[in-house]
Design an enzyme around this catalytic site. Structure first.
Site, PDB file in Angstrom:
ATOM      1  N   HIS A  77      47.330  43.177  51.136  1.00  0.00           N
ATOM      2  CA  HIS A  77      46.228  43.673  51.974  1.00  0.00           C
ATOM      3  C   HIS A  77      46.396  43.310  53.449  1.00  0.00           C
ATOM      4  CE1 HIS A  77      43.474  43.919  48.174  1.00  0.00           C
ATOM      5  NE2 HIS A  77      44.320  44.913  48.269  1.00  0.00           N
ATOM      6  N   GLY A  80      42.321  33.426  40.790  1.00  0.00           N
ATOM      7  CA  GLY A  80      41.222  33.580  41.738  1.00  0.00           C
ATOM      8  C   GLY A  80      40.982  34.973  42.251  1.00  0.00           C
ATOM      9  N   THR A  81      40.915  35.930  41.331  1.00  0.00           N
ATOM     10  CA  THR A  81      40.574  37.286  41.771  1.00  0.00           C
ATOM     11  C   THR A  81      39.602  37.912  40.783  1.00  0.00           C
ATOM     12  OG1 THR A  81      41.400  39.536  42.187  1.00  0.00           O
ATOM     13  CG2 THR A  81      42.748  38.161  40.739  1.00  0.00           C
TER      14      THR A  81
HETATM   15  P1  OAD Z   1      36.653  38.302  45.164  1.00  0.00           P
HETATM   16  O1  OAD Z   1      35.722  37.644  46.089  1.00  0.00           O
HETATM   17  O2  OAD Z   1      36.315  39.645  44.658  1.00  0.00           O
HETATM   18  O3  OAD Z   1      36.869  37.369  43.886  1.00  0.00           O
HETATM   19  C1  OAD Z   1      37.107  35.994  44.049  1.00  0.00           C
HETATM   20  C2  OAD Z   1      37.415  35.384  42.711  1.00  0.00           C
HETATM   21  O4  OAD Z   1      37.714  34.026  42.939  1.00  0.00           O
HETATM   22  C3  OAD Z   1      36.247  35.432  41.709  1.00  0.00           C
HETATM   23  O5  OAD Z   1      36.703  35.898  40.457  1.00  0.00           O
HETATM   24  C4  OAD Z   1      35.794  33.981  41.637  1.00  0.00           C
HETATM   25  O6  OAD Z   1      35.321  33.614  40.345  1.00  0.00           O
HETATM   26  C5  OAD Z   1      37.087  33.252  41.954  1.00  0.00           C
HETATM   27  N1  OAD Z   1      36.935  31.889  42.498  1.00  0.00           N
HETATM   28  C6  OAD Z   1      35.928  31.358  43.237  1.00  0.00           C
HETATM   29  N2  OAD Z   1      36.192  30.071  43.541  1.00  0.00           N
HETATM   30  C7  OAD Z   1      37.401  29.788  42.995  1.00  0.00           C
HETATM   31  C8  OAD Z   1      38.233  28.633  42.976  1.00  0.00           C
HETATM   32  N3  OAD Z   1      37.877  27.486  43.569  1.00  0.00           N
HETATM   33  N4  OAD Z   1      39.406  28.701  42.308  1.00  0.00           N
HETATM   34  C9  OAD Z   1      39.789  29.866  41.691  1.00  0.00           C
HETATM   35  N5  OAD Z   1      39.043  30.968  41.689  1.00  0.00           N
HETATM   36  C10 OAD Z   1      37.870  30.939  42.322  1.00  0.00           C
HETATM   37  O7  OAD Z   1      38.103  38.272  45.860  1.00  0.00           O
HETATM   38  P2  OAD Z   1      39.396  39.137  45.536  1.00  0.00           P
HETATM   39  O8  OAD Z   1      39.482  39.469  44.082  1.00  0.00           O
HETATM   40  O9  OAD Z   1      40.541  38.473  46.170  1.00  0.00           O
HETATM   41  O10 OAD Z   1      40.264  43.079  50.484  1.00  0.00           O
HETATM   42  O11 OAD Z   1      39.054  40.458  46.334  1.00  0.00           O
HETATM   43  C11 OAD Z   1      40.009  41.478  46.451  1.00  0.00           C
HETATM   44  C12 OAD Z   1      39.892  42.139  47.784  1.00  0.00           C
HETATM   45  O12 OAD Z   1      38.532  42.503  48.042  1.00  0.00           O
HETATM   46  C13 OAD Z   1      40.250  41.270  48.961  1.00  0.00           C
HETATM   47  O13 OAD Z   1      41.635  41.187  49.187  1.00  0.00           O
HETATM   48  C14 OAD Z   1      39.532  41.902  50.094  1.00  0.00           C
HETATM   49  C15 OAD Z   1      38.234  42.242  49.428  1.00  0.00           C
HETATM   50  O14 OAD Z   1      37.531  43.308  49.915  1.00  0.00           O
HETATM   51  C16 OAD Z   1      40.245  43.462  51.782  1.00  0.00           C
HETATM   52  O15 OAD Z   1      39.530  42.955  52.622  1.00  0.00           O
HETATM   53  C17 OAD Z   1      41.172  44.588  52.097  1.00  0.00           C
END
Ligand code: OAD
Length: 231
Positions: A104, A169-170
């Site tokens: 991204h 963590g996604t």
């Molecule tokens: P999200 O915010 O959608 O998801 C974050 C994930 O991290 C969730 O499943 C949480 O449960 C988990 N989480 C929280 N704290 C954590 C920790 N300490 N250790 C491990 N996991 C933890 O983020 P992404 O899936 O990365 O794109 O989102 C994908 C995309 O959406 C991003 O790249 C961004 C966003 O819009 C753009 O901006 C282009």
């Protein structure tokens, strides 16, 4: 050496102090995603978009890689590791990981609004009037909603070669990143590390889920992989 492919999302950097997007205190609670992360938002209010990413870039200099980043980097040498990250921070690189593919985009890069191949390193604030070498306004080097994902083919190619897939963590809500898991070879081991895992054993038979923070989950992963290496 086996190919270990790691797909990371915002949760990977949460313990470094970078907000995720969709958690209760996530960034998308405070911002309208289409206002700050879409081409439409850019045309509507460029200053808002520039300010949003300037804040994110500034924050990068105040945070450090966390234990999960460091443990992953230490696995190099035991495995061939490719990290495919949705994160726009540079914490994998700063922890010493060598092969990092940013799906991204990257906060520390900007690019021309008229030629996507004119990409520049950028550490300060980006302002209206900052131009590329051909005179066009520069924009953050971020893949916005509705835009193509230029690194996708490379990410698919890496995922297909994985002997082990680790997802950390996604929320797996954003495509095409979330679809990568479907490109793996049959029956390879998958590890999913997330306190609120969005997939389960019903989705994949050979999956181990650590419903924990990245640092704790990666510690367990490393123990498990080391045990396997000794067998
Ligand atoms: P999200 O915010 O959608 O998801 C974050 C994930 O991290 C969730 O499943 C949480 O449960 C988990 N989480 C929280 N704290 C954590 C920790 N300490 N250790 C491990 N996991 C933890 O983020 P992404 O899936 O990365 O794109 O989102 C994908 C995309 O959406 C991003 O790249 C961004 C966003 O819009 C753009 O901006 C282009």
């Amino acid at each position: 050496m086996k190919n270990l492919v790691v797909l990371t999302g915002a949760g990977m950097s949460a313990e470094s102090g970078i907000q995720t997007f969709r958690d209760a205190d996530g960034l998308w609670e405070g911002y309208d995603v289409m206002e700050v992360a879409s081409p439409q938002g850019w045309y509507k209010n460029r200053e808002l978009v520039l300010d949003f990413y300037n804040q994110r870039r500034k924050q990068l200099f105040a945070v450090k890689p966390n234990k999960a980043h460091l443990l992953l980097a230490q696995l190099q040498g035991k495995f061939h590791i490719d990290i495919i990250t949705q994160n726009v921070d540079d914490l994998h690189e700063r922890s010493g990981s060598k092969n990092v593919l940013h799906l991204h985009g990257e906060l520390l890069k900007v690019r021309s609004t008229t030629n996507e191949n004119l990409i520049y390193s950028w550490t300060g604030d980006l302002k209206t009037g900052d131009k590329c070498e051909t005179g066009s306004q520069l924009r953050p080097h971020i893949v916005w909603f509705g835009e193509a994902v230029p690194m996708l083919d490379k990410a698919i190619e890496l995922t297909k070669k994985a002997d082990i897939l680790v997802v950390i963590g996604t929320s797996m809500q954003v495509y095409p990143a979330a679809s990568l898991i479907h490109y793996i070879k049959d029956n390879i081991p998958i590890y999913f590390i997330d306190p609120k895992p969005s997939i389960n054993q019903n989705n994949f038979s050979n999956i181990t889920i650590y419903a924990e923070k990245a640092s704790d989950g990666v510690e367990k992963l490393v123990q498990n992989l080391n045990n396997e290496l000794m067998c």
